[in-house]
Design a protein around this motif. Sequence first.
Motif, PDB file in Angstrom:
ATOM      1  N   ILE A  12       0.823  -1.207   0.000  1.00  0.00           N
ATOM      2  CA  ILE A  12       0.000   0.000   0.000  1.00  0.00           C
ATOM      3  C   ILE A  12       0.861   1.262   0.000  1.00  0.00           C
ATOM      4  CG2 ILE A  12      -0.384  -0.389   2.494  1.00  0.00           C
ATOM      5  CD1 ILE A  12      -2.991   1.312   2.140  1.00  0.00           C
ATOM      6  N   HIS A  13       0.630   2.046  -1.011  1.00  0.00           N
ATOM      7  CA  HIS A  13       1.323   3.312  -1.234  1.00  0.00           C
ATOM      8  C   HIS A  13       0.313   4.366  -0.787  1.00  0.00           C
ATOM      9  CE1 HIS A  13       2.576   6.259  -4.678  1.00  0.00           C
ATOM     10  NE2 HIS A  13       3.472   6.360  -3.722  1.00  0.00           N
ATOM     11  N   THR A  14       0.544   4.974   0.369  1.00  0.00           N
ATOM     12  CA  THR A  14      -0.510   5.789   0.996  1.00  0.00           C
ATOM     13  C   THR A  14      -0.371   7.259   0.615  1.00  0.00           C
ATOM     14  OG1 THR A  14       0.702   6.237   3.063  1.00  0.00           O
ATOM     15  CG2 THR A  14      -0.490   4.150   2.933  1.00  0.00           C
ATOM     16  N   THR A  15      -0.678   8.162   1.525  1.00  0.00           N
ATOM     17  CA  THR A  15      -0.537   9.599   1.265  1.00  0.00           C
ATOM     18  C   THR A  15       0.741  10.102   1.941  1.00  0.00           C
ATOM     19  OG1 THR A  15      -2.095   9.897   3.087  1.00  0.00           O
ATOM     20  CG2 THR A  15      -2.950  10.161   0.868  1.00  0.00           C
ATOM     21  N   HIS A  16       1.175  11.288   1.551  1.00  0.00           N
ATOM     22  CA  HIS A  16       2.460  11.830   2.007  1.00  0.00           C
ATOM     23  C   HIS A  16       2.466  12.029   3.530  1.00  0.00           C
ATOM     24  CE1 HIS A  16       6.267  13.696   1.716  1.00  0.00           C
ATOM     25  NE2 HIS A  16       5.889  14.954   1.562  1.00  0.00           N
ATOM     26  N   ARG A  62       1.587   9.993   5.872  1.00  0.00           N
ATOM     27  CA  ARG A  62       0.551   9.324   6.666  1.00  0.00           C
ATOM     28  C   ARG A  62       0.700   7.813   6.735  1.00  0.00           C
ATOM     29  NH1 ARG A  62       0.025  14.452   7.835  1.00  0.00           N
ATOM     30  NH2 ARG A  62      -0.938  15.694   6.204  1.00  0.00           N
ATOM     31  N   THR A 108      -0.142   5.873   9.839  1.00  0.00           N
ATOM     32  CA  THR A 108      -1.532   5.844  10.313  1.00  0.00           C
ATOM     33  C   THR A 108      -2.296   4.699   9.633  1.00  0.00           C
ATOM     34  OG1 THR A 108      -2.505   7.374   8.665  1.00  0.00           O
ATOM     35  CG2 THR A 108      -1.441   8.360  10.578  1.00  0.00           C
ATOM     36  N   PHE A 109      -2.026   4.490   8.360  1.00  0.00           N
ATOM     37  CA  PHE A 109      -2.649   3.364   7.651  1.00  0.00           C
ATOM     38  C   PHE A 109      -2.135   2.049   8.249  1.00  0.00           C
ATOM     39  CE2 PHE A 109      -4.759   5.263   3.891  1.00  0.00           C
ATOM     40  CZ  PHE A 109      -4.276   6.567   3.962  1.00  0.00           C
ATOM     41  N   MET A 126      -6.604   8.552  17.865  1.00  0.00           N
ATOM     42  CA  MET A 126      -5.372   8.887  17.145  1.00  0.00           C
ATOM     43  C   MET A 126      -4.902  10.298  17.508  1.00  0.00           C
ATOM     44  SD  MET A 126      -4.559   6.138  15.467  1.00  0.00           S
ATOM     45  CE  MET A 126      -3.376   6.609  14.207  1.00  0.00           C
ATOM     46  N   ALA A 177      -4.848  11.319  10.930  1.00  0.00           N
ATOM     47  CA  ALA A 177      -4.432   9.982  11.340  1.00  0.00           C
ATOM     48  C   ALA A 177      -5.635   9.061  11.510  1.00  0.00           C
ATOM     49  CB  ALA A 177      -3.642  10.064  12.645  1.00  0.00           C
ATOM     50  N   GLY A 224      -6.669   7.859   8.172  1.00  0.00           N
ATOM     51  CA  GLY A 224      -5.696   6.893   7.654  1.00  0.00           C
ATOM     52  C   GLY A 224      -5.913   5.528   8.280  1.00  0.00           C
ATOM     53  N   ALA A 225      -6.104   5.503   9.584  1.00  0.00           N
ATOM     54  CA  ALA A 225      -6.295   4.236  10.288  1.00  0.00           C
ATOM     55  C   ALA A 225      -7.595   3.558   9.853  1.00  0.00           C
ATOM     56  CB  ALA A 225      -6.294   4.472  11.797  1.00  0.00           C
ATOM     57  N   GLY A 248      -6.955   1.980   6.528  1.00  0.00           N
ATOM     58  CA  GLY A 248      -6.095   0.813   6.731  1.00  0.00           C
ATOM     59  C   GLY A 248      -6.876  -0.371   7.274  1.00  0.00           C
ATOM     60  N   TYR A 280      -8.250   9.571  -0.600  1.00  0.00           N
ATOM     61  CA  TYR A 280      -7.551   8.293  -0.767  1.00  0.00           C
ATOM     62  C   TYR A 280      -8.560   7.129  -0.741  1.00  0.00           C
ATOM     63  CZ  TYR A 280      -3.959   4.732  -0.333  1.00  0.00           C
ATOM     64  OH  TYR A 280      -3.152   3.646  -0.568  1.00  0.00           O
ATOM     65  N   PHE A 325      -6.203  -7.458   2.910  1.00  0.00           N
ATOM     66  CA  PHE A 325      -4.801  -7.788   3.165  1.00  0.00           C
ATOM     67  C   PHE A 325      -4.751  -9.007   4.081  1.00  0.00           C
ATOM     68  CE2 PHE A 325      -3.114  -3.188   2.570  1.00  0.00           C
ATOM     69  CZ  PHE A 325      -3.022  -3.416   1.204  1.00  0.00           C
ATOM     70  N   VAL A 350      -2.205  -1.358  -3.515  1.00  0.00           N
ATOM     71  CA  VAL A 350      -3.177  -0.285  -3.332  1.00  0.00           C
ATOM     72  C   VAL A 350      -2.414   1.034  -3.404  1.00  0.00           C
ATOM     73  CG1 VAL A 350      -4.844   0.738  -1.728  1.00  0.00           C
ATOM     74  CG2 VAL A 350      -4.591  -1.753  -1.827  1.00  0.00           C
ATOM     75  N   THR A 351      -2.895   1.962  -4.205  1.00  0.00           N
ATOM     76  CA  THR A 351      -2.208   3.251  -4.314  1.00  0.00           C
ATOM     77  C   THR A 351      -3.196   4.385  -4.551  1.00  0.00           C
ATOM     78  OG1 THR A 351      -0.585   4.547  -5.577  1.00  0.00           O
ATOM     79  CG2 THR A 351      -1.765   2.848  -6.802  1.00  0.00           C
TER      80      THR A 351
END
Lengths: 294, 380
Positions: free
Chosen positions: A71-75, A77, A80-81, B59, B64, B67-68, B71, B97, B224, B232-233
Amino acid sequence: MLERAEIVRKEYLRHDKKFPHVWCPGCGNGIVMGALLRAVNGLGLDKDEVVLASGIGCSGRMPTYIDFNTIHTTHGRALTFSTGIKLANPDLTVLTVMGDGDATAIGGNHFIHAARRNINLTAIIVNNATYGMTGGQYSPATPYGSKSTTSVYGHVEHAFNIAELAVAAGASFVARSTVYHATHLEQMITKAIQKRGFSVMEVISNCHVQHGRRNKLGGAVQMINGFKDQSVTVKKAEGMSPEELEGKITIGVLADVDKPISTEEYLRIAGEAKEKADKVTKAKEKNGIKRYEE
Amino acid sequence: MENPEKQKKVLLQGNEAIVAGALAAGCRFFAGYPITPASEISELLSVRLPELGGTFIQMEDEIASMGAVVGASLAGTKSMTATSGPGFSLIQENLGYACITETPCVIVDVMRGGPSTGLATNPSQGDVQMARWGTHGDHPIIVLAVSSVADCFSITVKAFNLSEKYRTPVILLSDEVVAHTRESVVLPEDEQIRVFDRVRPDVPPEWYKPYADNNRGVPDMASFGDGYRHHVTGLVHDEKGYPTQDPQEIDQFLRRIHSKISKGFNEIQVVKTFLMEDAEIFVIAYGSVARSALRAVRDARKAGIKAGLLQLVTLFPFPRKSVDTYLRQCRVAVVPEMNLGQMGREVSRVNQSDCRIVKHNKIDGQLITPDEILKHLTTV
Ligand SMILES: Cc1ncc(C[n+]2csc(CCOP(=O)(O)OP(=O)(O)O)c2C)c(N)n1
Ligand code: SF4
Ligand SMILES: [Mg+2]
């Protein structure tokens, strides 16, 4: 070594991906990727159980090429993922690759909090002392006085010592290596992955195209050889004065402490909470009362 | 799906009902950052999720948190966050995203007065257009609005179902009034709750294409760790998930993620109508304002005025078809909002009849009363 390189190439690279990769010839990112893959191979981890996350930057492109869950996330972050992934599925080994700008500028807050929180994650920071991808602007790791596309007169700020920042923020394991020390790097990454808790691996890398060129540090080979000359082991550094350590790269394990991992602590308290709740529900159901009706 | 919060009649506040709805829909991951008037959602989930084998985490900020949430969803768990204006601004980056990676998740925004720190404890509907357009680039999104405690339960379930079915983030807009009002509600029994889970691939892993089109426009989604290793991008990607610069692939991808939503308009665009059959004048309202509007419509009927209410549950994609139908039927549409006309502009945009549109906009931090709406109904 060659044989292992071949195994790694065959087993771990995505051959259906439209190569070539985006990196400049001689870039340290490739060396980091190789060391990372050999470490995973050496540990015998199942590819299905490894997640490789990254932020944005040249280093951030690494997961694209590797046959894990990626996984290529955001700058900034990425951690957090990774936190969400690890909490949702604690059985996964979650590795996170970041650039120096990624991890300590835009992602600085996430970085220190991940270290404080101590979830079982591994962060690998490719420190090339610049924003490589966007064209060589100064980053939080750019040395004082250096030239960059946004400090053409010389940089007036001071750099973070990323590994020491991680130690201060409470990371369970912190190590540093360089792209010259490929074998050492692999060993350190192996230890970082093995460590239970939040582990940080700072890798000093070369961006000869941006940082090197503007600061007359030479091409890839010269820069990488420079890391060899600048490096001292943690052990040797212990006997050196701050003046002697000026301009040196201390390599090796800088911190290795054992403390409770928040993911495991959470599972423990959640288990207790569940047990308690189940008892209450059972007792209430016996009396014909359901939840919320209190 | 078992509803863990099953019961008969209960007294709940809106925020509590959102929690009950989320748990009933199968949400087992929450990441958030404290903010009024959404904090009760975090607090309650920090108690309930561990009891149900789920995960709660606070978080370091809303960036964050988002993002979590993404994920956790990619790792196979239904996830959500809840926030208010200032935090909603921060989640926008990773919300985009979620859009481009087609990751199901639910974002609750309990609206308060803005801009900036604004009015922390006053109601508002000021985030409506931001919910639609807050993250950069052309992106598809679903935005739902709740107006009562009962809604908070059922629409939250709906939000999760739509997010799973269409692989998209869904934004649930509440406001300070709905969030903190206590009402007696009957929550549905387990068997009355329909829960939709994302479609998982069943092909051999080497055949799996995580972003391949199909007749629904919604690719099957692997988690995953379940053997379907994939990439994933947030870059525009091809059907395998790898970044692409090919104009045709770029165009196809971006059009697909929009058209998957339009294919589902019938199911996604939800409105409620009250006394609309013979209405000559109607109110278009959503959120807590719809409650005042209903009361105003009833009072107007008592006074012999043929008034009706069109309550928008889905704000985006804008339920153009329903709105258009009633714009053609009625001579006047009153659009009361606790903002300067963020939905009113959508109504004007689609209006092709000679129905007059009267906007009633209030931004003083006070809720809109039935009398204010009634005044329009009796004078226009
Ligand atoms: C929010 C945001 N701001 C800015 C950028 C532009 N950007 C892309 S990569 C990058 C810097 C990368 O530097 P670093 O993290 O050190 O990685 P490197 O390229 O050196 O490996 C920036 C600023 C972005 N993608 N997102
Ligand atoms: S710009 Fe620098 S960091 Fe980026 S690929 Fe080229 S050498 Fe490597
Ligand atoms: Mg860098």
